[in-house]
Design an enzyme around this catalytic site. Sequence first.
Site, short mmCIF file in Angstrom:
data_model
loop_
_atom_site.label_atom_id
_atom_site.label_comp_id
_atom_site.label_asym_id
_atom_site.label_seq_id
_atom_site.Cartn_x
_atom_site.Cartn_y
_atom_site.Cartn_z
N ASN A 9 -64.91 54.88 -11.49
CA ASN A 9 -65.32 53.87 -12.75
C ASN A 9 -66.94 54.07 -12.38
OD1 ASN A 9 -66.06 51.61 -14.34
ND2 ASN A 9 -65.17 50.16 -13.10
N LYS A 16 -67.31 53.52 -8.54
CA LYS A 16 -66.09 53.06 -7.89
C LYS A 16 -65.13 54.04 -7.75
CE LYS A 16 -67.04 47.74 -8.71
NZ LYS A 16 -66.42 46.87 -9.69
N ARG A 90 -62.69 55.76 -16.16
CA ARG A 90 -62.78 54.52 -16.93
C ARG A 90 -63.96 54.70 -17.89
NH1 ARG A 90 -63.04 48.24 -14.91
NH2 ARG A 90 -63.27 47.32 -17.15
N HIS A 179 -61.71 45.27 -20.95
CA HIS A 179 -60.89 44.73 -20.10
C HIS A 179 -59.17 45.47 -20.20
CE1 HIS A 179 -63.41 41.43 -18.61
NE2 HIS A 179 -63.76 42.70 -17.90
N GLY A 208 -63.35 37.42 -14.24
CA GLY A 208 -64.12 37.96 -12.99
C GLY A 208 -65.56 37.75 -13.41
N GLY A 210 -67.18 39.51 -15.55
CA GLY A 210 -66.86 39.49 -17.05
C GLY A 210 -65.32 39.06 -17.23
N ARG A 239 -72.98 36.12 -18.75
CA ARG A 239 -73.15 36.19 -20.17
C ARG A 239 -72.58 35.08 -20.84
NH1 ARG A 239 -69.09 40.92 -20.04
NH2 ARG A 239 -70.54 42.80 -18.98
N GLY A 329 -61.06 38.57 -10.11
CA GLY A 329 -61.82 37.87 -8.79
C GLY A 329 -61.46 36.20 -8.89
N GLY A 331 -59.79 34.38 -11.33
CA GLY A 331 -58.18 34.16 -11.81
C GLY A 331 -57.17 34.45 -10.76
N GLU A 332 -57.64 35.34 -9.63
CA GLU A 332 -56.57 35.54 -8.49
C GLU A 332 -57.07 34.52 -7.31
OE1 GLU A 332 -57.18 39.68 -7.56
OE2 GLU A 332 -56.55 40.18 -9.68
N HIS A 333 -58.07 34.27 -7.30
CA HIS A 333 -58.49 33.22 -5.94
C HIS A 333 -58.86 32.09 -6.20
CE1 HIS A 333 -58.41 37.37 -4.16
NE2 HIS A 333 -59.16 37.55 -4.91
N GLU A 380 -56.75 48.17 -12.26
CA GLU A 380 -57.25 49.11 -13.54
C GLU A 380 -57.21 50.50 -12.95
OE1 GLU A 380 -60.33 46.24 -13.10
OE2 GLU A 380 -60.51 46.07 -15.16
P1 ADP Z 1 -66.05 42.26 -11.62
O1 ADP Z 1 -65.97 41.64 -13.06
O2 ADP Z 1 -67.52 42.47 -11.31
O3 ADP Z 1 -65.12 43.30 -11.37
P2 ADP Z 1 -64.36 40.56 -9.98
O4 ADP Z 1 -63.37 40.55 -10.79
O5 ADP Z 1 -64.23 41.08 -8.75
O6 ADP Z 1 -65.59 40.93 -10.79
O7 ADP Z 1 -64.69 38.84 -9.84
C1 ADP Z 1 -65.87 38.62 -9.09
C2 ADP Z 1 -66.09 37.04 -9.05
O8 ADP Z 1 -64.68 36.50 -8.81
C3 ADP Z 1 -66.99 36.74 -8.18
O9 ADP Z 1 -68.27 36.55 -8.92
C4 ADP Z 1 -66.64 35.23 -7.90
O10 ADP Z 1 -66.97 34.44 -8.84
C5 ADP Z 1 -65.05 35.06 -7.90
N1 ADP Z 1 -64.35 34.98 -6.97
C6 ADP Z 1 -64.09 35.96 -5.97
N2 ADP Z 1 -63.37 35.63 -4.88
C7 ADP Z 1 -63.32 34.12 -5.25
C8 ADP Z 1 -62.68 33.01 -4.45
N3 ADP Z 1 -62.10 33.06 -3.33
N4 ADP Z 1 -62.72 31.74 -5.18
C9 ADP Z 1 -63.54 31.55 -6.22
N5 ADP Z 1 -64.02 32.60 -7.07
C10 ADP Z 1 -64.00 33.98 -6.38
#
Ligand code: ADP
Length: 394
Positions: A9, A16, A90, A179, A208, A210, A239, A329, A331-333, A380
């Site tokens: 990517n 990446k 990608r 995406h 994320g 984005g 954005r 990022g 959504g998962e965390h 992805e």
């Molecule tokens: P990208 O779109 O650059 O691939 P990611 O999907 O890795 O980004 O998401 C990055 C974002 O996820 C970070 O900017 C942050 O805001 C968020 N993030 C990552 N870990 C956590 C966490 N533990 N709690 C809240 N937000 C998180």
Amino acid sequence: MSNKILAVNAGSSSIKFKLYLMPEEELLISGEAENIGQSTSQIAYTINKKRQSESLPLTDHASAIENIIQILENSGIIKEKAEITGVGHRISHGGNYYTQAVQVDADVEAKIDELKVLSPLHNPNGLAGIKAFEKFLPQALEVVSFDTSFHQTLPEKAFVYALPYEYYEKYHIRKYGFHGQSHYYVSQEARRLFGLENTRKIISCHLGNGSSITAIRDGHSINTSMGFTPLAGVVMGTRSGDIDPEILPYLEETLNLDSHQIRDILNTQSGLYGISGISNDVRQIQTAATQGNQRAQLALTIFTHSIQQYIGAYATDLNGLDTLIFTAGIGEHSATVREMICRQLGYLGVQIDPDKNAHDELVISRPDSPVKVAVIPTNEELVIARDVMKFINN
Ligand code: ADP
């Protein structure tokens, strides 16, 4: 027979990569060449959960790729270049040309180049990556996987803008959506895990840096929040997402800004960062919000509200909802963000279990919740590696 497949990517200053053993889908190494073209350039990589980095002069994408291949050899992940039988790239924009991944040939390269008008930041870097691999791994089969392909199933009512129709016909101005690999991957995972009958109406939230929301009926994208470019839709890290388009000429006329400056404001100065004035990173915004910072609280409220609105709209498009997916990022965390979004969705049948949500469990909805709510890590690169395998198997 097993194959070593590299998924790549290429961004503006980063590349990446993930190398998979296929069809086992075993990840051998993942990494990123960073700050390409700058004095701080380096390649960071992870093997067996051990992260390392090397500072290297990476003058351009070609030299970054040459060095990535060198690292694969030096680390013993491959003994010789010929072991890499396929490379998947990608590519951001496939326009109206591509509904699925394609093998690289001169025509594909020409179309990616032609589409740089629609994706000026990403397509040229992707093409540079393709050409570098042709040079350094000439034996490998090269495949491109487009962010836009999954959304080529959108109906006209969802992708034609209410502009003079000839702008769509002549200039291809329409909603494309992005995406795609991520929405495809998590929706396929949901269908595999929960059964096809329970996943006929999916809304997936890729949150994320984005962010985009997609409505998926029986496995096909029927609407998505990003548009002609990734700027449209929900509020993102930097954005703006959707705003009244009349704001643009207003900024131009009253602040005397040109289109480059306006584009920069909308893409890099807005969103969570613009509202909070703190950061584009949700972790920092959450910390500030907990400490009582009102702009941080407002940023989270506006962000989650914009997502709720799309979920409501897409439940209408789908005429219901079976499964709501959170990925990427945030959504998962971020249990906080998921909770803030879901608290307004009770009317749709979304009921989450606070404890499961706090632990990022796969299913965070209550057993009696009419809508299943799932946290599914996106992958992805695996979609791209699988795309390459389809061509190798043929
Ligand atoms: P990208 O779109 O650059 O691939 P990611 O999907 O890795 O980004 O998401 C990055 C974002 O996820 C970070 O900017 C942050 O805001 C968020 N993030 C990552 N870990 C956590 C966490 N533990 N709690 C809240 N937000 C998180």
